[in-house]
Design a protein around this motif. Structure first.
Motif, PDB file in Angstrom:
ATOM      1  N   ARG A  38      39.773  28.714  16.243  1.00 43.33           N
ATOM      2  CA  ARG A  38      40.315  27.721  15.310  1.00 43.33           C
ATOM      3  C   ARG A  38      39.468  26.455  15.241  1.00 43.33           C
ATOM      4  N   HIS A  39      38.493  26.320  16.150  1.00 43.36           N
ATOM      5  CA  HIS A  39      37.749  25.066  16.257  1.00 43.36           C
ATOM      6  C   HIS A  39      36.680  24.944  15.163  1.00 43.36           C
ATOM      7  N   PRO A  40      36.615  23.779  14.481  1.00 40.65           N
ATOM      8  CA  PRO A  40      35.668  23.638  13.368  1.00 40.65           C
ATOM      9  C   PRO A  40      34.192  23.709  13.772  1.00 40.65           C
ATOM     10  N   ALA A  41      33.876  23.444  15.033  1.00 43.02           N
ATOM     11  CA  ALA A  41      32.471  23.481  15.465  1.00 43.02           C
ATOM     12  C   ALA A  41      31.997  24.901  15.785  1.00 43.02           C
ATOM     13  N   ILE A  42      32.931  25.843  15.763  1.00 46.89           N
ATOM     14  CA  ILE A  42      32.609  27.226  16.156  1.00 46.89           C
ATOM     15  C   ILE A  42      32.559  28.117  14.918  1.00 46.89           C
ATOM     16  N   MET A  63      35.335  37.939  29.829  1.00 44.37           N
ATOM     17  CA  MET A  63      34.067  37.650  29.154  1.00 44.37           C
ATOM     18  C   MET A  63      34.251  37.445  27.657  1.00 44.37           C
ATOM     19  N   MET A  64      33.585  36.432  27.130  1.00 38.81           N
ATOM     20  CA  MET A  64      33.556  36.254  25.672  1.00 38.81           C
ATOM     21  C   MET A  64      32.248  35.569  25.311  1.00 38.81           C
ATOM     22  N   SER A  65      31.953  35.532  24.021  1.00 31.35           N
ATOM     23  CA  SER A  65      30.835  34.709  23.577  1.00 31.35           C
ATOM     24  C   SER A  65      31.204  34.097  22.242  1.00 31.35           C
ATOM     25  N   PHE A  66      30.509  33.007  21.904  1.00 29.93           N
ATOM     26  CA  PHE A  66      30.813  32.341  20.635  1.00 29.93           C
ATOM     27  C   PHE A  66      29.551  31.697  20.078  1.00 29.93           C
ATOM     28  N   VAL A  67      29.569  31.541  18.754  1.00 35.71           N
ATOM     29  CA  VAL A  67      28.424  30.961  18.049  1.00 35.71           C
ATOM     30  C   VAL A  67      28.777  29.536  17.643  1.00 35.71           C
ATOM     31  N   LEU A  68      27.900  28.616  18.015  1.00 36.13           N
ATOM     32  CA  LEU A  68      28.085  27.212  17.652  1.00 36.13           C
ATOM     33  C   LEU A  68      27.448  26.942  16.297  1.00 36.13           C
ATOM     34  N   ARG A  69      28.100  26.162  15.478  1.00 36.12           N
ATOM     35  CA  ARG A  69      27.433  25.700  14.255  1.00 36.12           C
ATOM     36  C   ARG A  69      26.312  24.752  14.682  1.00 36.12           C
ATOM     37  N   GLY A  70      25.151  24.835  14.036  1.00 36.76           N
ATOM     38  CA  GLY A  70      24.063  23.912  14.377  1.00 36.76           C
ATOM     39  C   GLY A  70      22.931  24.541  15.166  1.00 36.76           C
ATOM     40  N   GLY A  71      22.960  25.862  15.361  1.00 43.62           N
ATOM     41  CA  GLY A  71      21.836  26.575  15.957  1.00 43.62           C
ATOM     42  C   GLY A  71      21.616  26.275  17.429  1.00 43.62           C
ATOM     43  N   TYR A  72      20.433  26.656  17.910  1.00 42.91           N
ATOM     44  CA  TYR A  72      20.123  26.537  19.334  1.00 42.91           C
ATOM     45  C   TYR A  72      20.109  25.082  19.792  1.00 42.91           C
ATOM     46  N   ASP A  73      19.731  24.169  18.890  1.00 45.94           N
ATOM     47  CA  ASP A  73      19.750  22.739  19.223  1.00 45.94           C
ATOM     48  C   ASP A  73      21.159  22.300  19.628  1.00 45.94           C
ATOM     49  N   ALA A  74      22.140  22.790  18.910  1.00 43.32           N
ATOM     50  CA  ALA A  74      23.529  22.453  19.236  1.00 43.32           C
ATOM     51  C   ALA A  74      23.899  23.014  20.608  1.00 43.32           C
ATOM     52  N   VAL A  75      23.459  24.243  20.893  1.00 41.78           N
ATOM     53  CA  VAL A  75      23.753  24.861  22.192  1.00 41.78           C
ATOM     54  C   VAL A  75      23.136  24.039  23.314  1.00 41.78           C
ATOM     55  N   ALA A 133      33.593  18.602  25.121  1.00 41.06           N
ATOM     56  CA  ALA A 133      32.173  18.969  24.997  1.00 41.06           C
ATOM     57  C   ALA A 133      31.803  19.275  23.545  1.00 41.06           C
ATOM     58  N   LEU A 134      32.785  19.757  22.764  1.00 44.29           N
ATOM     59  CA  LEU A 134      32.517  20.125  21.368  1.00 44.29           C
ATOM     60  C   LEU A 134      32.638  18.931  20.416  1.00 44.29           C
ATOM     61  N   PRO A 150      30.460  15.286  11.024  1.00 38.13           N
ATOM     62  CA  PRO A 150      29.443  15.671  10.050  1.00 38.13           C
ATOM     63  C   PRO A 150      28.004  15.518  10.560  1.00 38.13           C
ATOM     64  N   ALA A 151      27.113  16.111   9.785  1.00 37.72           N
ATOM     65  CA  ALA A 151      25.681  16.311  10.019  1.00 37.72           C
ATOM     66  C   ALA A 151      24.994  15.489  11.122  1.00 37.72           C
ATOM     67  N   HIS A 152      25.156  14.142  11.139  1.00 33.78           N
ATOM     68  CA  HIS A 152      24.323  13.305  12.002  1.00 33.78           C
ATOM     69  C   HIS A 152      24.414  13.655  13.489  1.00 33.78           C
ATOM     70  N   ALA A 153      25.524  14.186  13.934  1.00 37.99           N
ATOM     71  CA  ALA A 153      25.694  14.451  15.358  1.00 37.99           C
ATOM     72  C   ALA A 153      24.975  15.724  15.799  1.00 37.99           C
ATOM     73  N   HIS A 154      24.522  16.531  14.842  1.00 37.55           N
ATOM     74  CA  HIS A 154      24.017  17.859  15.192  1.00 37.55           C
ATOM     75  C   HIS A 154      22.711  17.911  15.968  1.00 37.55           C
ATOM     76  N   SER A 155      21.712  17.098  15.539  1.00 38.43           N
ATOM     77  CA  SER A 155      20.360  17.396  15.999  1.00 38.43           C
ATOM     78  C   SER A 155      20.107  17.127  17.485  1.00 38.43           C
ATOM     79  N   THR A 156      20.397  15.927  17.967  1.00 39.54           N
ATOM     80  CA  THR A 156      20.090  15.649  19.376  1.00 39.54           C
ATOM     81  C   THR A 156      21.337  15.741  20.249  1.00 39.54           C
ATOM     82  N   GLY A 157      22.352  15.055  19.799  1.00 42.33           N
ATOM     83  CA  GLY A 157      23.698  15.343  20.285  1.00 42.33           C
ATOM     84  C   GLY A 157      24.124  14.957  21.692  1.00 42.33           C
ATOM     85  N   ASP A 158      23.251  14.917  22.717  1.00 40.38           N
ATOM     86  CA  ASP A 158      23.815  14.856  24.058  1.00 40.38           C
ATOM     87  C   ASP A 158      24.493  13.523  24.409  1.00 40.38           C
ATOM     88  N   SER A 159      24.139  12.415  23.748  1.00 38.28           N
ATOM     89  CA  SER A 159      24.989  11.246  23.906  1.00 38.28           C
ATOM     90  C   SER A 159      25.540  10.842  22.535  1.00 38.28           C
TER      91      SER A 159
END
Ligand SMILES: *Cc1c(COP(=O)(O)O)cnc(C)c1O
Length: 415
Positions: A282-286, A314-326, A394-395, A401-410
């Motif tokens: 249900r989470h919008p980031a997933i 065990m489960m897995s999920f895909v984050l919106r925003g690609g590997y950078d988001a992960v 964490a999510l 929206p967009a601006h938080a995606h690229s670097t994200g860690d802070s």
């Protein structure tokens, strides 16, 4: 002498506690002892010879058999409802010794593309070297598996649920096809555990495990096991005696200690994972969640039929925003080890790009249907509300929206 309890008629949780653990002599320790000895001595040469020839029970040399290791094997035999079991130094030792004991040059193996990374490498790199042909079918294509099996094969090798996208194979259907072709059907039951799924009851001839995962459950010991009919297990045991991939008695002790709580841990992991999968879906980031317990899972019905104890941790999920988001998301989790392991009491996370499929190139991962933004999540036994709160915080940056995606860690709250 207390009669040996063979575990028949007992429920799985009782088998996990008592299987192989009977106390035979008055005043003896109630817990399996760590017998840290390479060899076992004999005063009488005739006795020694009788044991060496297998005419009398006893131990000779710990590469072959050891009392602590024997308790571990007996517990697994009882948990899987098998005639016999033999153990190994690791899960990969169980996989490789089982296969090499069964095949010879000219044989054919049918398996699926989504097997565990090490197993996959065995199939692609080492078996072709000894002229064993390996056919890797699409994991969820039961028709293709049946078709290839009917062309003839020595071994049909299955693994379900698979790593990392939790695909499900219909064991009963595949095993039936395997038997019609005269194949030995082998199933890796590591992800499900005997609590959730018992492949022997579904027609698999052999079931094997990496005990390093859910069976031990504490990420502190490596081990492996294969269970099945006496004649096959004997053949594999004989091979393992010579390759020397024996389980260490201290590891056997740790695994035994862990396994007493197997049902309690797995029941909790099943419940936690189910709730977390629903939360994430249900989470919008997933973008997508892979969990066999979700009705949205493509093989949910097969999972319901054969995973009678539950759908696993065990489960897995895909984050919106690609590997950078992960890369930005994973360090934000407070209640998870970021490590190449699974099945422990603690939650463990990792991207397949650095864990199970690190040897595979990015284009090959894409071809295998493994998204770069995939996160593998091994649910622990923590309180599920804490785990969900942790995921939620964490999510947080990826929900915006967009601006938080690229670097994200802070995450910058003001911009
Ligand atoms: C980890 C794992 C193995 C290999 O086990 P090790 O104990 O690490 O050698 C085999 N199969 C599956 C499904 C696994 O998860």
């Amino acid at each position: 002498m207390v009669p040996k309890n063979k575990g028949t008629g007992l429920k799985i949780g009782t088998r996990a506690v008592w299987g192989g653990e009977e106390q035979p002599i008055s005043g003896a320790p109630t817990q399996a002892s760590i017998v840290q000895s390479v060899s076992f001595g004999y005063g009488d040469l005739d006795d020694w010879q009788a044991v060496a020839l297998g005419q009398q029970s006893g131990h000779i040399y710990s590469r072959n058999t050891n009392p602590t290791v024997a308790v571990f094997e007996e517990k697994l035999r009882i948990l899987e409802g098998a005639e016999a079991a033999t153990s190994f130094a690791s899960g990969m030792a169980a996989v490789s010794n089982t296969i090499f004991a069964l095949v010879q040059p000219g044989d054919r193996i049918i398996t699926v593309k989504d097997t565990y990374g090490g197993t996959n490498q065995l199939f692609r790199e080492f078996l072709p070297r000894i002229q064993v042909e390996v056919c890797l079918c699409n994991t969820t294509d039961a028709e293709e598996i049946g078709r290839e099996v009917r062309k003839g094969c020595r071994v049909l090798y299955l693994e379900t649920p698979t790593n990392p996208t939790l695909k499900i194979i219909d064991i009963e259907r595949a095993a039936q096809a395997g038997h019609e072709a005269g194949a030995v059907v082998v199933t890796d039951n590591t992800f499900a555990t005997p609590v959730n799924q018992r492949p022997l009851e579904l027609g698999s001839d052999l079931v094997l495990h990496s005990a390093s995962k859910f069976l031990g459950g504490h990420a502190d010991a490596l081990g492996g096991v294969v269970c099945g009919p006496q004649h096959l297990v004997k053949q594999i045991y004989h091979y393992r005696e010579i390759t020397g991939a024996a389980l260490d008695p201290f590891a056997a002790y740790l695994l035994l200690r862990g396994m007493k709580t197997l049902e309690v841990r797995v029941a909790r992991q099943n419940a936690n994972a189910g709730e977390i999968a629903q939360f994430l879906e249900r989470h919008p980031a997933i973008e997508r969640v892979y969990y066999p317990g979700l009705p949205s899972h493509p093989q949910h019905e097969i999972a319901q039929k054969q995973m009678t104890g539950g759908f696993g941790g065990m489960m897995s999920f895909v984050l919106r925003g690609g590997y950078d988001a992960v890369r930005a998301f994973l360090p934000r989790l407070r209640l998870a080890h970021r490590a190449a392991n699974l099945g422990s009491v603690e939650t463990i996370v990792g991207p397949p790009a650095t864990t199970s499929h690190v040897e595979v190139s990015a284009p090959d991962r894409a071809a295998m249907g493994i998204p770069e933004a995939l996160v593998r999540y091994s649910t622990g036994i923590e309180n599920v509300q804490d785990l969900i709160a942790d995921l939620k915080q964490a999510l947080e940056p990826f929900t915006k929206p967009a601006h938080a995606h690229s670097t994200g860690d802070s995450p910058c709250e003001s911009c």
